[in-house]
Write a protein that holds these residues in place. Structure first.
Motif, PDB file in Angstrom:
ATOM      1  N   VAL A  24      42.882 -15.316  18.641  1.00 40.19           N
ATOM      2  CA  VAL A  24      43.544 -14.317  17.807  1.00 40.19           C
ATOM      3  C   VAL A  24      45.059 -14.448  17.933  1.00 40.19           C
ATOM      4  CG1 VAL A  24      43.850 -11.853  17.407  1.00 40.19           C
ATOM      5  CG2 VAL A  24      41.598 -12.730  17.967  1.00 40.19           C
ATOM      6  N   LEU A  25      45.545 -14.589  19.155  1.00 45.16           N
ATOM      7  CA  LEU A  25      46.989 -14.708  19.359  1.00 45.16           C
ATOM      8  C   LEU A  25      47.559 -15.969  18.727  1.00 45.16           C
ATOM      9  CD1 LEU A  25      47.274 -13.493  23.049  1.00 45.16           C
ATOM     10  CD2 LEU A  25      47.846 -12.241  20.969  1.00 45.16           C
ATOM     11  N   ALA A  26      46.822 -17.067  18.795  1.00 48.31           N
ATOM     12  CA  ALA A  26      47.300 -18.321  18.208  1.00 48.31           C
ATOM     13  C   ALA A  26      47.403 -18.211  16.688  1.00 48.31           C
ATOM     14  CB  ALA A  26      46.375 -19.468  18.593  1.00 48.31           C
ATOM     15  N   VAL A  27      46.411 -17.599  16.059  1.00 47.43           N
ATOM     16  CA  VAL A  27      46.446 -17.461  14.601  1.00 47.43           C
ATOM     17  C   VAL A  27      47.571 -16.518  14.178  1.00 47.43           C
ATOM     18  CG1 VAL A  27      45.163 -16.541  12.629  1.00 47.43           C
ATOM     19  CG2 VAL A  27      44.050 -18.076  14.228  1.00 47.43           C
ATOM     20  N   ILE A  28      47.754 -15.431  14.916  1.00 48.87           N
ATOM     21  CA  ILE A  28      48.845 -14.511  14.589  1.00 48.87           C
ATOM     22  C   ILE A  28      50.198 -15.213  14.742  1.00 48.87           C
ATOM     23  CG2 ILE A  28      50.035 -12.432  15.361  1.00 48.87           C
ATOM     24  CD1 ILE A  28      47.324 -11.222  15.946  1.00 48.87           C
ATOM     25  N   LEU A  29      50.329 -16.040  15.757  1.00 52.88           N
ATOM     26  CA  LEU A  29      51.576 -16.782  15.957  1.00 52.88           C
ATOM     27  C   LEU A  29      51.846 -17.726  14.798  1.00 52.88           C
ATOM     28  CD1 LEU A  29      53.882 -17.550  18.031  1.00 52.88           C
ATOM     29  CD2 LEU A  29      52.368 -19.422  18.661  1.00 52.88           C
ATOM     30  N   VAL A  30      50.844 -18.474  14.382  1.00 51.36           N
ATOM     31  CA  VAL A  30      51.023 -19.442  13.289  1.00 51.36           C
ATOM     32  C   VAL A  30      51.321 -18.723  11.976  1.00 51.36           C
ATOM     33  CG1 VAL A  30      49.813 -21.168  11.899  1.00 51.36           C
ATOM     34  CG2 VAL A  30      49.655 -21.238  14.386  1.00 51.36           C
ATOM     35  N   VAL A  31      50.580 -17.655  11.686  1.00 56.27           N
ATOM     36  CA  VAL A  31      50.807 -16.917  10.439  1.00 56.27           C
ATOM     37  C   VAL A  31      52.194 -16.269  10.451  1.00 56.27           C
ATOM     38  CG1 VAL A  31      50.045 -14.917   9.084  1.00 56.27           C
ATOM     39  CG2 VAL A  31      48.374 -16.555   9.938  1.00 56.27           C
ATOM     40  N   GLY A  32      52.578 -15.699  11.584  1.00 56.04           N
ATOM     41  CA  GLY A  32      53.899 -15.089  11.685  1.00 56.04           C
ATOM     42  C   GLY A  32      55.019 -16.101  11.494  1.00 56.04           C
ATOM     43  N   VAL A  61      39.795 -14.050  11.818  1.00 57.85           N
ATOM     44  CA  VAL A  61      39.541 -14.676  13.125  1.00 57.85           C
ATOM     45  C   VAL A  61      38.541 -13.855  13.923  1.00 57.85           C
ATOM     46  CG1 VAL A  61      40.597 -15.270  15.335  1.00 57.85           C
ATOM     47  CG2 VAL A  61      41.709 -15.900  13.225  1.00 57.85           C
ATOM     48  N   LEU A  62      38.655 -12.542  13.886  1.00 60.56           N
ATOM     49  CA  LEU A  62      37.705 -11.704  14.621  1.00 60.56           C
ATOM     50  C   LEU A  62      36.291 -11.828  14.060  1.00 60.56           C
ATOM     51  CD1 LEU A  62      39.737  -8.469  15.354  1.00 60.56           C
ATOM     52  CD2 LEU A  62      38.967 -10.204  16.970  1.00 60.56           C
ATOM     53  N   ILE A  63      36.178 -11.953  12.747  1.00 59.54           N
ATOM     54  CA  ILE A  63      34.845 -12.146  12.150  1.00 59.54           C
ATOM     55  C   ILE A  63      34.298 -13.514  12.518  1.00 59.54           C
ATOM     56  CG2 ILE A  63      33.648 -12.467   9.951  1.00 59.54           C
ATOM     57  CD1 ILE A  63      35.434 -10.191   8.858  1.00 59.54           C
ATOM     58  N   ALA A  64      35.148 -14.537  12.480  1.00 61.01           N
ATOM     59  CA  ALA A  64      34.690 -15.901  12.762  1.00 61.01           C
ATOM     60  C   ALA A  64      34.415 -16.122  14.250  1.00 61.01           C
ATOM     61  CB  ALA A  64      35.719 -16.909  12.257  1.00 61.01           C
ATOM     62  N   MET A  65      35.296 -15.626  15.108  1.00 58.74           N
ATOM     63  CA  MET A  65      35.186 -15.903  16.538  1.00 58.74           C
ATOM     64  C   MET A  65      34.557 -14.756  17.333  1.00 58.74           C
ATOM     65  SD  MET A  65      36.454 -18.919  16.815  1.00 58.74           S
ATOM     66  CE  MET A  65      36.891 -19.166  18.509  1.00 58.74           C
ATOM     67  N   GLY A  66      34.247 -13.653  16.661  1.00 56.25           N
ATOM     68  CA  GLY A  66      33.703 -12.483  17.337  1.00 56.25           C
ATOM     69  C   GLY A  66      32.439 -12.750  18.143  1.00 56.25           C
ATOM     70  N   PRO A  67      31.450 -13.442  17.571  1.00 56.97           N
ATOM     71  CA  PRO A  67      30.241 -13.712  18.360  1.00 56.97           C
ATOM     72  C   PRO A  67      30.525 -14.529  19.630  1.00 56.97           C
ATOM     73  CG  PRO A  67      29.811 -14.085  16.045  1.00 56.97           C
ATOM     74  CD  PRO A  67      31.288 -13.837  16.181  1.00 56.97           C
ATOM     75  N   TRP A  68      31.395 -15.504  19.528  1.00 54.15           N
ATOM     76  CA  TRP A  68      31.747 -16.297  20.710  1.00 54.15           C
ATOM     77  C   TRP A  68      32.460 -15.436  21.744  1.00 54.15           C
ATOM     78  CZ3 TRP A  68      36.711 -17.388  22.464  1.00 54.15           C
ATOM     79  CH2 TRP A  68      36.759 -18.238  23.563  1.00 54.15           C
ATOM     80  N   MET A  69      33.382 -14.586  21.284  1.00 56.91           N
ATOM     81  CA  MET A  69      34.100 -13.703  22.200  1.00 56.91           C
ATOM     82  C   MET A  69      33.129 -12.764  22.917  1.00 56.91           C
ATOM     83  SD  MET A  69      37.283 -12.565  19.886  1.00 56.91           S
ATOM     84  CE  MET A  69      38.778 -13.495  19.777  1.00 56.91           C
ATOM     85  N   LEU A  70      32.190 -12.213  22.160  1.00 54.74           N
ATOM     86  CA  LEU A  70      31.212 -11.299  22.749  1.00 54.74           C
ATOM     87  C   LEU A  70      30.304 -12.019  23.739  1.00 54.74           C
ATOM     88  CD1 LEU A  70      30.228  -8.402  22.714  1.00 54.74           C
ATOM     89  CD2 LEU A  70      28.681  -9.028  20.875  1.00 54.74           C
ATOM     90  N   ARG A  71      29.879 -13.237  23.411  1.00 56.46           N
ATOM     91  CA  ARG A  71      29.051 -14.013  24.344  1.00 56.46           C
ATOM     92  C   ARG A  71      29.797 -14.305  25.629  1.00 56.46           C
ATOM     93  NH1 ARG A  71      27.373 -16.951  20.007  1.00 56.46           N
ATOM     94  NH2 ARG A  71      28.923 -18.548  20.436  1.00 56.46           N
ATOM     95  N   THR A  72      31.067 -14.682  25.512  1.00 56.60           N
ATOM     96  CA  THR A  72      31.871 -14.980  26.692  1.00 56.60           C
ATOM     97  C   THR A  72      32.041 -13.751  27.571  1.00 56.60           C
ATOM     98  OG1 THR A  72      33.072 -16.652  25.426  1.00 56.60           O
ATOM     99  CG2 THR A  72      34.080 -15.908  27.479  1.00 56.60           C
TER     100      THR A  72
END
Length: 88
Positions: A24-32, A61-72
């Motif tokens: 999430v932080l990386a995408v926000i950095l690139v978009v910003g 990003v939260l929709i795409a990476m959310g399942p991985w984040m929750l599993r971790t």
């Protein structure tokens, strides 16, 4: 509980938190950065121009990476709960 065990648990906690937040932080950095460059080139200084794309990118990003984040996070929590009997 020994000090080295507490430090190792704290290091694992911080590392897991960093790994979970990093996409999430990386995408926000690139978009910003892209929006800032666009504002510099076009000289448009609108506040919503910086906020809305970051918000949309964060949602994607939260929709795409959310399942991985929750599993971790779930595996870290399960490991933490499983290690409770061995702490004392």
């Amino acid at each position: 509980m020994h000090a080295d065990l507490a430090l190792r648990m704290m290091a694992n906690l911080l590392w897991t938190g960093l790994v979970i937040c990093l996409p999430v932080l990386a995408v926000i950095l690139v978009v910003g950065l892209a929006i800032s460059l666009l504002q510099v080139v076009t000289q448009v200084q609108e506040m919503s121009l910086t906020f809305v794309p970051k918000l949309l990118a964060t949602g994607v990003v939260l929709i795409a990476m959310g399942p991985w984040m929750l599993r971790t996070l779930t595996s870290y929590s399960a490991q933490l709960w499983a290690s409770i009997p061995t702490l004392f």
